[in-house]
Design a protein around this motif. Structure first.
Motif, PDB file in Angstrom:
ATOM      1  N   TYR A 135      -2.254  -8.589  -3.288  1.00  0.00           N
ATOM      2  CA  TYR A 135      -2.057  -7.302  -2.614  1.00  0.00           C
ATOM      3  C   TYR A 135      -1.718  -6.189  -3.603  1.00  0.00           C
ATOM      4  O   TYR A 135      -2.264  -5.089  -3.533  1.00  0.00           O
ATOM      5  CB  TYR A 135      -0.953  -7.379  -1.561  1.00  0.00           C
ATOM      6  CG  TYR A 135      -1.202  -8.335  -0.417  1.00  0.00           C
ATOM      7  CD1 TYR A 135      -2.489  -8.667   0.003  1.00  0.00           C
ATOM      8  CD2 TYR A 135      -0.128  -8.914   0.249  1.00  0.00           C
ATOM      9  CE1 TYR A 135      -2.686  -9.548   1.053  1.00  0.00           C
ATOM     10  CE2 TYR A 135      -0.321  -9.792   1.306  1.00  0.00           C
ATOM     11  CZ  TYR A 135      -1.606 -10.109   1.700  1.00  0.00           C
ATOM     12  OH  TYR A 135      -1.801 -10.978   2.743  1.00  0.00           O
TER      13      TYR A 135
ATOM     14  N   ALA B 205      -4.260  -3.128  -4.609  1.00  0.00           N
ATOM     15  CA  ALA B 205      -3.831  -1.766  -4.275  1.00  0.00           C
ATOM     16  C   ALA B 205      -3.900  -0.851  -5.498  1.00  0.00           C
ATOM     17  O   ALA B 205      -4.311   0.307  -5.392  1.00  0.00           O
ATOM     18  CB  ALA B 205      -2.415  -1.784  -3.702  1.00  0.00           C
TER      19      ALA B 205
ATOM     20  N   GLU C 141       0.939   3.928  -3.037  1.00  0.00           N
ATOM     21  CA  GLU C 141       0.566   5.316  -2.726  1.00  0.00           C
ATOM     22  C   GLU C 141       1.678   6.276  -3.135  1.00  0.00           C
ATOM     23  O   GLU C 141       1.411   7.332  -3.717  1.00  0.00           O
ATOM     24  CB  GLU C 141       0.252   5.458  -1.227  1.00  0.00           C
ATOM     25  CG  GLU C 141      -0.197   6.848  -0.830  1.00  0.00           C
ATOM     26  CD  GLU C 141      -1.491   7.289  -1.499  1.00  0.00           C
ATOM     27  OE1 GLU C 141      -1.641   8.516  -1.707  1.00  0.00           O
ATOM     28  OE2 GLU C 141      -2.338   6.441  -1.832  1.00  0.00           O
TER      29      GLU C 141
ATOM     30  N   GLU D  33       0.833  -1.214   0.000  1.00  0.00           N
ATOM     31  CA  GLU D  33       0.000   0.000   0.000  1.00  0.00           C
ATOM     32  C   GLU D  33       0.864   1.260   0.000  1.00  0.00           C
ATOM     33  O   GLU D  33       0.589   2.207  -0.739  1.00  0.00           O
ATOM     34  CB  GLU D  33      -0.941   0.011   1.211  1.00  0.00           C
ATOM     35  CG  GLU D  33      -2.213  -0.742   1.008  1.00  0.00           C
ATOM     36  CD  GLU D  33      -3.153  -0.095   0.000  1.00  0.00           C
ATOM     37  OE1 GLU D  33      -3.198   1.146  -0.110  1.00  0.00           O
ATOM     38  OE2 GLU D  33      -3.837  -0.851  -0.699  1.00  0.00           O
TER      39      GLU D  33
END
Length: 190
Positions: free
Chosen positions: A123, A127, A79, A75
């Motif tokens: 994952y 994300a 980001e 994450e």
């Protein structure tokens, strides 16, 4: 065969991009004009690859040291990437495997492969996918699987099972996310 700057304007993340197949794909994307991000557990290897590829082909390669088994780390990496601009493409290439007789395989050994291949791939895909959906931006995901998904193979049960999960994830998310303009595919080299 490919038009010069075919991938200009594309921002592509290659997991496991520091070595092997991931490095080769990253190199070709860079040659075709894409901005490339690579990630792997060993940041120094990714840093060296990024420098090598930029020295050879110019362009921009950004290196990220991340263990994709860690959802929070994934994450944070995604980001960070999206702060500059959204990705347009994801190559799920990171994997782990070893040869073992299944009757001798420990739970820890099984998890070592499954956590990278199955969990990590999900994952990263989630994300990025949820950001594309929120931004109303289309995207492309290509996940590397194996021929073992269809025909099995001895001594690689954790990998075969995990790559089969990636195949199932790809079909399920293609049905679920297609309406958002997100395309998902798998390829099985070999």
């Amino acid at each position: 065969m490919f038009k010069e700057n075919l991938l200009a304007g594309r921002r592509i993340l290659v997991t496991g991009g520091g070595t092997g197949l991931g490095k080769a794909m990253a190199a070709r994307f860079l040659q075709l004009g894409a901005e490339v991000h690579i990630c792997g557990r060993r940041k120094i290897v990714c840093d060296e690859t990024a420098t090598e590829l930029m020295d050879l082909y110019g362009g921009r390669v950004t290196s990220h040291g991340v263990d994709i088994r860690n959802a929070l780390a994934v994450e944070e990496m995604v980001e960070t990437i999206f702060r500059d601009a959204p990705l347009t493409d994801l190559i799920n290439n990171a994997a782990g495997n070893f040869i073992s007789r299944s009757e001798e395989l420990s739970p820890r050994g099984f998890d070592a492969v499954a956590n990278i291949v199955m969990h990590g791939t999900f994952y990263v895909t989630q994300a990025i996918g949820k950001r594309w959906i929120a931004l109303k931006q289309p995207g492309n995901v290509v996940s590397i699987t194996t021929t073992w998904v269809r025909n099995g193979s001895p001594y690689v049960v954790p990998s075969a099972m995990s790559k089969s999960a990636i195949h199932a994830m790809t079909m399920s998310l293609a049905a679920e996310w297609g309406r958002y303009g997100i395309r998902l595919n798998t390829i099985a080299p070999g």
